[in-house]
Design a protein around this motif. Structure first.
Motif, PDB file in Angstrom:
ATOM      1  N   VAL A  67       0.765  -1.215   0.090  1.00 14.67           N
ATOM      2  CA  VAL A  67      -0.471  -0.087  -0.294  1.00 14.67           C
ATOM      3  C   VAL A  67       0.467   1.040  -0.147  1.00 14.67           C
ATOM      4  CG1 VAL A  67      -2.216   1.035   0.980  1.00 14.67           C
ATOM      5  CG2 VAL A  67      -1.995  -0.815   1.336  1.00 14.67           C
ATOM      6  N   GLY A 137      -5.819   7.023  -6.329  1.00 13.27           N
ATOM      7  CA  GLY A 137      -6.730   7.177  -6.928  1.00 13.27           C
ATOM      8  C   GLY A 137      -6.601   9.096  -6.693  1.00 13.27           C
ATOM      9  N   PHE A 143      -5.938   6.611  -2.666  1.00 14.79           N
ATOM     10  CA  PHE A 143      -5.645   5.737  -2.029  1.00 14.79           C
ATOM     11  C   PHE A 143      -4.866   4.724  -4.127  1.00 14.79           C
ATOM     12  CE2 PHE A 143      -7.011   0.874  -1.762  1.00 14.79           C
ATOM     13  CZ  PHE A 143      -5.517   0.734   0.153  1.00 14.79           C
ATOM     14  N   THR A 145      -4.567   2.866  -6.851  1.00 15.27           N
ATOM     15  CA  THR A 145      -5.597   2.205  -7.710  1.00 15.27           C
ATOM     16  C   THR A 145      -4.586   0.518  -7.885  1.00 15.27           C
ATOM     17  OG1 THR A 145      -5.341   4.346  -8.282  1.00 15.27           O
ATOM     18  CG2 THR A 145      -6.138   2.452  -9.551  1.00 15.27           C
ATOM     19  N   LYS A 148      -5.681  -1.725  -4.745  1.00 18.90           N
ATOM     20  CA  LYS A 148      -8.092  -1.805  -4.999  1.00 18.90           C
ATOM     21  C   LYS A 148      -7.821  -1.913  -6.159  1.00 18.90           C
ATOM     22  CE  LYS A 148     -10.694   2.667  -4.014  1.00 18.90           C
ATOM     23  NZ  LYS A 148     -11.038   3.791  -5.358  1.00 18.90           N
ATOM     24  N   LEU A 149      -6.998  -2.466  -7.477  1.00 20.98           N
ATOM     25  CA  LEU A 149      -7.229  -3.551  -8.362  1.00 20.98           C
ATOM     26  C   LEU A 149      -6.721  -5.066  -8.106  1.00 20.98           C
ATOM     27  CD1 LEU A 149      -5.686  -1.376 -11.375  1.00 20.98           C
ATOM     28  CD2 LEU A 149      -8.156  -1.862 -11.315  1.00 20.98           C
ATOM     29  N   ILE A 151      -7.359  -8.007  -6.341  1.00 20.02           N
ATOM     30  CA  ILE A 151      -8.844  -8.634  -5.993  1.00 20.02           C
ATOM     31  C   ILE A 151      -8.341  -9.770  -4.934  1.00 20.02           C
ATOM     32  CG2 ILE A 151     -10.420  -9.486  -6.326  1.00 20.02           C
ATOM     33  CD1 ILE A 151     -10.595  -6.496  -8.197  1.00 20.02           C
ATOM     34  N   GLU A 240     -17.817   6.668  -2.126  1.00 16.11           N
ATOM     35  CA  GLU A 240     -17.908   5.006  -2.713  1.00 16.11           C
ATOM     36  C   GLU A 240     -19.444   4.653  -2.172  1.00 16.11           C
ATOM     37  OE1 GLU A 240     -13.908   3.649  -2.969  1.00 16.11           O
ATOM     38  OE2 GLU A 240     -14.584   2.822  -1.682  1.00 16.11           O
ATOM     39  N   LEU A 257     -15.910  -3.310   2.941  1.00 16.82           N
ATOM     40  CA  LEU A 257     -15.163  -1.986   1.863  1.00 16.82           C
ATOM     41  C   LEU A 257     -16.052  -2.794   0.216  1.00 16.82           C
ATOM     42  CD1 LEU A 257     -11.355  -3.800   1.641  1.00 16.82           C
ATOM     43  CD2 LEU A 257     -12.740  -0.909   2.061  1.00 16.82           C
ATOM     44  N   LEU A 259     -15.548  -4.473  -2.283  1.00 16.70           N
ATOM     45  CA  LEU A 259     -15.104  -5.163  -2.690  1.00 16.70           C
ATOM     46  C   LEU A 259     -16.644  -6.043  -2.042  1.00 16.70           C
ATOM     47  CD1 LEU A 259     -14.076  -6.454  -5.188  1.00 16.70           C
ATOM     48  CD2 LEU A 259     -11.923  -6.814  -3.646  1.00 16.70           C
ATOM     49  N   VAL A 264     -15.831  -2.581  -7.904  1.00 20.33           N
ATOM     50  CA  VAL A 264     -14.629  -2.047  -7.136  1.00 20.33           C
ATOM     51  C   VAL A 264     -14.879  -0.316  -8.045  1.00 20.33           C
ATOM     52  CG1 VAL A 264     -12.023  -1.167  -8.297  1.00 20.33           C
ATOM     53  CG2 VAL A 264     -13.467  -3.850  -7.647  1.00 20.33           C
ATOM     54  N   GLN A 266     -14.164   3.530  -9.089  1.00 18.53           N
ATOM     55  CA  GLN A 266     -12.715   5.039  -9.155  1.00 18.53           C
ATOM     56  C   GLN A 266     -12.962   6.123  -9.503  1.00 18.53           C
ATOM     57  OE1 GLN A 266      -9.382   3.850  -8.858  1.00 18.53           O
ATOM     58  NE2 GLN A 266      -9.478   1.364  -8.922  1.00 18.53           N
TER      59      GLN A 266
END
Ligand code: SF4
Ligand code: SF4
Lengths: 444, 334
Positions: A67, A137, A143, A145, A148-149, A151, A240, A257, A259, A264, A266
């Protein structure tokens, strides 16, 4: 009836003065100050030292940990120093100062305007490249990206939701980007879909941008699985959880989240940055910034290199009006007030907002008249008046059981309170203390 | 870097412009139609009562604020004016001055300021004042002047009982309901306000206008008035269906005895009503139910004031048990 989220929300005056203003490229500055940490997550490790020469797009600070996000030079020139320098938070942060010499880009970056539709990279390579290019983001939360992508095992995404609501008053950067870079955004969305392996993407746009809705809708026909959805104007639709609720009527569980409901989310600006990263090999070194306000003589949308001083943008928009009382980095509802204007534009700077002296101060706090307005506007179903009272009393156990951690800090409660009570200030204090309590519990 | 001094504060950086002042004056504007109707039917007596009630409420608030609490001055916020007008609305227009002043002192001093002033009081101040006067001065509080259109003479008018009192007394004395219903004003008269009663309760149309204005201005929501009046209709309607000879019809209950005044201006008092929509519905239902119960089975003909005060007492409990629906609430099993 247009879709929107069902609980709470406010509708502040939109004041989109810079709407429709074509994106202007800011001239190159003499120096840039690039903070080594511009994202949520772990800090970076600086790779350059005083005297090094760098090119545009060259990596100058490396992500440490998952992260975290790489940082690239936005200019070519010589590193003047690596030092702690004031950033928009008002604190000194490790930053890289570069004296600009010419404008020499890394050879592998495609600087042409040609649209490349063909997506060559595989799913894994896309995520890897997004991470290399330092994409975060761009809606303001910054955050990383690629996180988040990625999974996690056992989870599956079903929808990609593109946040193009730009629900903050004043700001128009996303709007203008959609008007000028529609095709690129569509390709970016397709890339993101491939990255998380979904067949459906929905772009949510508020109804106060009919030309963007029309433009993207006409483009979407040419791309597989992308739908544009017009939404009723309501703040904070760009949250979100609110956006997912509005578009597909799913409720992200408390503490969860997107998810968890197979989504997701963006930002539309991020989709464009992803397009440039994947198709053009271009790291995140510039972004669109609205400079606006009632007193600003030339409200504008600028394309600015990361690291230029906010002063320079304000100058380009006609200069800082003499009656200025406050300058905000971001939108009026969630942005941060700047203590000084010589701070650098970062990946998270979506706007620079100038308030006149008389708009800048808060009114006197009155006793709570129990009008319940704060309760009815809270999009998270909280009771702000109660949270403030218990936080003021120092009863942080109660702050926690009253679900303060669900608060998305949208500011709707403080905005609406007739007694101008600083509800969110106290809720933040409460969240801070509860956060400490939770960390202490987890350590045991 | 310019050398202008910039303000730094936390977000949000904009405010809606709502203010206590605006909320309170919104309520005052909403009361104007009912106030005018009371002037029209009760003449100078009504003007006198209003002026005394408002002036004394404001003066008491000022004095207590200044000399006892020593807090900031809240006169300008208009809440004392509202209490004054509401007090006037809840009494007959021929009430002696000194009783009004005592009522006002109880409203402001006991019911509001002793709890800490604006926003702190659990019970509706005007209602506390009214009930105090009703218990202490029952005769003066229940002799209502007969309404007479645009009569501004200062001569004491005849008195007239309120429709509710006519019916309640009549039934007690064994008169038939059909006879009694012929003694009361026509529906049209009741709708416009040509009937005996407290100053502000007589005109349904004026009260409804005020209510719609407040809903439009988002000062109140529909929840409390609708649930309260709806419950009154259902409950009294059920009784009426069971035995029309014994019970009056629901419309009568709605138009008399301050039901609309209570539903629109008293029960909706923001300080003393619940904070969530569900809470408001429960509160309204409670008031409606207790009102009819008192009217039909109790000793007093009206019931609205008591019902609201009883439900005021339940507000903290309602607030504890009827929370807003939290976004993303995770259902716990077991
Ligand atoms: S409590 Fe938090 S989520 Fe609710 S309105 Fe206030 S800032 Fe927004
Ligand atoms: S909006 Fe302000 S005055 Fe109204 S209940 Fe909330 S905190 Fe109290």
């Amino acid at each position: 009836m247009l879709k929107t989220f069902p609980v709470g929300g406010v509708h502040p005056p939109e004041n989109k003065f810079s709407a429709g203003k074509a994106i202007e490229t800011l001239p190159l500055p003499k120096t840039v100050t690039i903070p080594a940490g511009q994202h949520i997550g772990a800090p970076t490790q600086v790779l350059v030292k005083k005297g090094d020469t760098v090119k545009v797009g060259q990596i100058i600070a490396k992500a440490s940990g998952f992260v975290s996000a790489n940082i690239h030079s936005s200019v070519s020139g010589t590193v003047a120093k690596v030092d702690e320098i004031f950033d928009s938070s008002g604190y000194r942060k490790p930053s890289i100062v570069i004296n600009v010499e010419g404008d020499e880009w890394m050879e592998d970056i495609d600087t042409s305007d040609t649209l490349i539709k063909d997506i060559k990279l595989s799913q894994n390579d896309i995520v890897k490249k997004v991470s290399e290019m330092g994409i975060v983001g761009l809606g303001g939360a910054t955050f990383p990206t690629h996180v988040k992508l990625s999974i996690p095992d056992g989870k599956k995404a079903e929808y990609l939701i593109i946040n193009a609501v730009e629900c903050e008053p004043y700001l128009t950067a996303d709007h203008q980007l959609m008007m000028e870079k529609g095709e690129e955004i569509m390709v970016g969305v397709s890339i993101l879909m491939k990255a998380i392996n979904v067949s459906k993407a929905i772009i949510g746009i508020e109804n106060n941008k009919p030309n963007a809705i029309q433009h993207l809708t006409s483009l979407a026909g040419k791309y597989q699985g992308i739908k544009v959805e017009a939404l009723k104007v309501q703040y904070p639709q760009g949250g979100e959880k609110q956006l997912i609720k509005a578009l597909i009527n799913r409720e992200v569980p408390s503490g969860g989240l997107p998810l968890d409901v197979n989504c997701v989310v963006q930002n539309v600006g991020t989709a464009f940055a992803v397009y440039e990263a994947i198709q053009k090999n271009k790291p995140l070194i510039e972004r669109i910034v609205s400079v606006t306000g009632k007193s600003v003589s030339k409200p504008s949308n600028f394309k600015a290199r990361i690291g230029v001083s906010a002063d320079m943008l304000i100058e380009a928009a006609g200069g800082l009006p003499s009656d200025t009382g406050k300058v905000v980095n971001g939108g009026p509802m969630m942005g941060k007030a700047l203590g000084r204007t010589d701070v650098p534009v970062t990946k998270g700077t979506s706007g620079i907002l100038i308030f006149k002296e008389e708009e800048a101060s808060r009114k006197t706090i009155q006793p709570c008249i129990r009008c319940a307005k704060c309760v009815s506007v809270c999009p998270m179903g909280l009771e702000p008046y109660l949270l403030m009272t218990v936080a003021q009393k120092g009863n942080f156990e109660r702050v926690e059981t009253e679900r303060a951690m669900d608060c998305i800090e949208c500011g709707s409660c403080s905005y609406t309170c007739p007694s101008t009570r600083p509800l969110l200030d106290y809720i933040r204090l409460g969240k801070f203390e509860v956060g400490k309590m939770i960390r202490a519990r987890n350590q045991r | 870097m310019s050398n202008q001094l910039l303000k730094v504060s936390l977000s949000p950086h904009v405010h809606s412009g709502n203010s206590v002042h605006k909320e309170m004056y919104g309520v005052i504007y909403a009361m104007i139609p009912a106030l005018l109707v009371s002037f029209i039917f009760f003449g100078l007596g009504a003007v006198r009562v209003t002026l005394i009630a408002v002036a004394s409420a404001v003066v008491f608030e000022y004095l207590i604020q200044k000399y006892l609490i020593k807090g900031s001055n809240t006169i300008v916020d208009g809440s004392a004016v509202i209490t004054g007008i509401l007090l006037a609305f809840n009494v007959p227009s021929n009430l002696p001055c000194w009783i009004i002043i005592i009522g006002s002192l109880v409203s402001i001093g006991v019911a509001k300021m002793s709890f800490g002033g604006l926003g702190q009081n659990p019970f509706n101040p005007a209602l506390v004042g009214r009930v105090f006067m009703l218990i202490s001065f029952p005769v003066q509080m229940t002799s209502w002047p007969k309404p007479s259109f645009m009569n501004f003479s200062l001569v004491d008018a005849e008195t007239a009982a309120t429709p509710l009192a006519i019916v309640k007394e009549g039934i007690k004395n064994g008169e038939s309901l059909t006879d009694l219903m012929s003694q009361i004003p026509t529906w049209t008269q009741m709708f416009i306000g040509e009937m005996g009663g407290s100053m502000g309760e007589i005109s349904a149309i004026a009260l409804l206008l005020g209510g719609l204005y407040m809903i439009w201005k988002k000062i109140i929501t529909w929840h409390i008035p609708v649930s309260m009046l709806g419950t009154m209709v259902l409950f009294s309607g059920a009784l009426y269906l069971v035995s029309p000879e014994q019970f009056v019809n629901p419309l009568f209950h709605l138009l008399t005895g301050g039901a609309l005044l209570g539903a629109i201006f008293m029960a909706t008092d923001m300080v003393t009503s619940p904070m969530t929509k569900t809470g408001m519905l429960i509160y309204g239902i409670g008031i409606g139910f207790i009102t009819i119960a008192i009217r039909v089975f109790g000793a007093y003909p009206e019931g609205v004031s008591f019902a609201i005060l009883v439900m005021n007492a339940f507000v903290p409990l309602i607030n504890t048990y009827f929370k807003p629906k939290r976004f993303g609430e995770v259902k716990k099993n077991g």
